[in-house]
Design a protein around this motif. Sequence first.
Motif, PDB file in Angstrom:
ATOM      1  N   UNK A   4       0.821  -1.203   0.000  1.00  0.00           N
ATOM      2  CA  UNK A   4       0.000   0.000   0.000  1.00  0.00           C
ATOM      3  C   UNK A   4       0.858   1.257   0.000  1.00  0.00           C
ATOM      4  N   UNK A   5       1.909   1.271   0.771  1.00  0.00           N
ATOM      5  CA  UNK A   5       2.749   2.469   0.793  1.00  0.00           C
ATOM      6  C   UNK A   5       3.439   2.667  -0.552  1.00  0.00           C
ATOM      7  N   UNK A   6       3.759   1.563  -1.233  1.00  0.00           N
ATOM      8  CA  UNK A   6       4.344   1.691  -2.560  1.00  0.00           C
ATOM      9  C   UNK A   6       3.374   2.292  -3.558  1.00  0.00           C
ATOM     10  N   UNK A   7       2.084   1.980  -3.431  1.00  0.00           N
ATOM     11  CA  UNK A   7       1.075   2.572  -4.319  1.00  0.00           C
ATOM     12  C   UNK A   7       0.859   4.040  -4.004  1.00  0.00           C
ATOM     13  N   UNK A   8       0.898   4.378  -2.733  1.00  0.00           N
ATOM     14  CA  UNK A   8       0.634   5.766  -2.335  1.00  0.00           C
ATOM     15  C   UNK A   8       1.786   6.697  -2.670  1.00  0.00           C
ATOM     16  N   UNK A   9       2.975   6.176  -2.871  1.00  0.00           N
ATOM     17  CA  UNK A   9       4.124   7.019  -3.209  1.00  0.00           C
ATOM     18  C   UNK A   9       3.933   7.735  -4.540  1.00  0.00           C
ATOM     19  N   UNK A  10       3.156   7.179  -5.436  1.00  0.00           N
ATOM     20  CA  UNK A  10       2.978   7.755  -6.772  1.00  0.00           C
ATOM     21  C   UNK A  10       1.787   8.700  -6.848  1.00  0.00           C
ATOM     22  N   UNK A  11       1.060   8.874  -5.758  1.00  0.00           N
ATOM     23  CA  UNK A  11      -0.104   9.761  -5.762  1.00  0.00           C
ATOM     24  C   UNK A  11       0.308  11.140  -5.280  1.00  0.00           C
ATOM     25  N   UNK A  12      -0.287  12.175  -5.893  1.00  0.00           N
ATOM     26  CA  UNK A  12       0.037  13.529  -5.418  1.00  0.00           C
ATOM     27  C   UNK A  12      -0.547  13.749  -4.024  1.00  0.00           C
ATOM     28  N   UNK A  13       0.061  14.601  -3.238  1.00  0.00           N
ATOM     29  CA  UNK A  13      -0.456  14.846  -1.892  1.00  0.00           C
ATOM     30  C   UNK A  13      -1.798  15.560  -1.935  1.00  0.00           C
ATOM     31  N   UNK A  14      -2.637  15.244  -0.986  1.00  0.00           N
ATOM     32  CA  UNK A  14      -3.944  15.894  -0.897  1.00  0.00           C
ATOM     33  C   UNK A  14      -3.780  17.256  -0.246  1.00  0.00           C
ATOM     34  N   UNK A  15      -4.422  18.266  -0.831  1.00  0.00           N
ATOM     35  CA  UNK A  15      -4.352  19.619  -0.291  1.00  0.00           C
ATOM     36  C   UNK A  15      -5.598  19.840   0.539  1.00  0.00           C
TER      37      UNK A  15
END
Length: 104
Positions: A4-15
């Motif tokens: 899961x952390x590997x998938x989340x690394x490619x997502x832009x941060x939520x503002x």
Amino acid sequence: MSLLSGLLDHMPPAITGSDSPKVDSRPQPHPRLALANPVERSPQFVTGPHASAATATPEWRQARDQYLNHIMACLGCYAPTGRHCTTGTHLRASYDNTPMEARP
């Protein structure tokens, strides 16, 4: 590192604070449903005794039991598709032709 952390690394941060819908924290009244005019309806179905195995004739129950006992043990019969061996075909015909209710 988890998957899961590997998938989340490619997502832009939520503002935070951008495009968030306004939420009203006051409780909303629930609509109440009521029947304005009671309607009297006649029964659509016959409310008399219905046909079931408990009220069936002994002949029908015997034909049913013989058919079911046969198809459960016979490797040549497969009732969901209507495939029966010769004995199964005769037992099914007997079961279908035996009246469930006694004739007056």
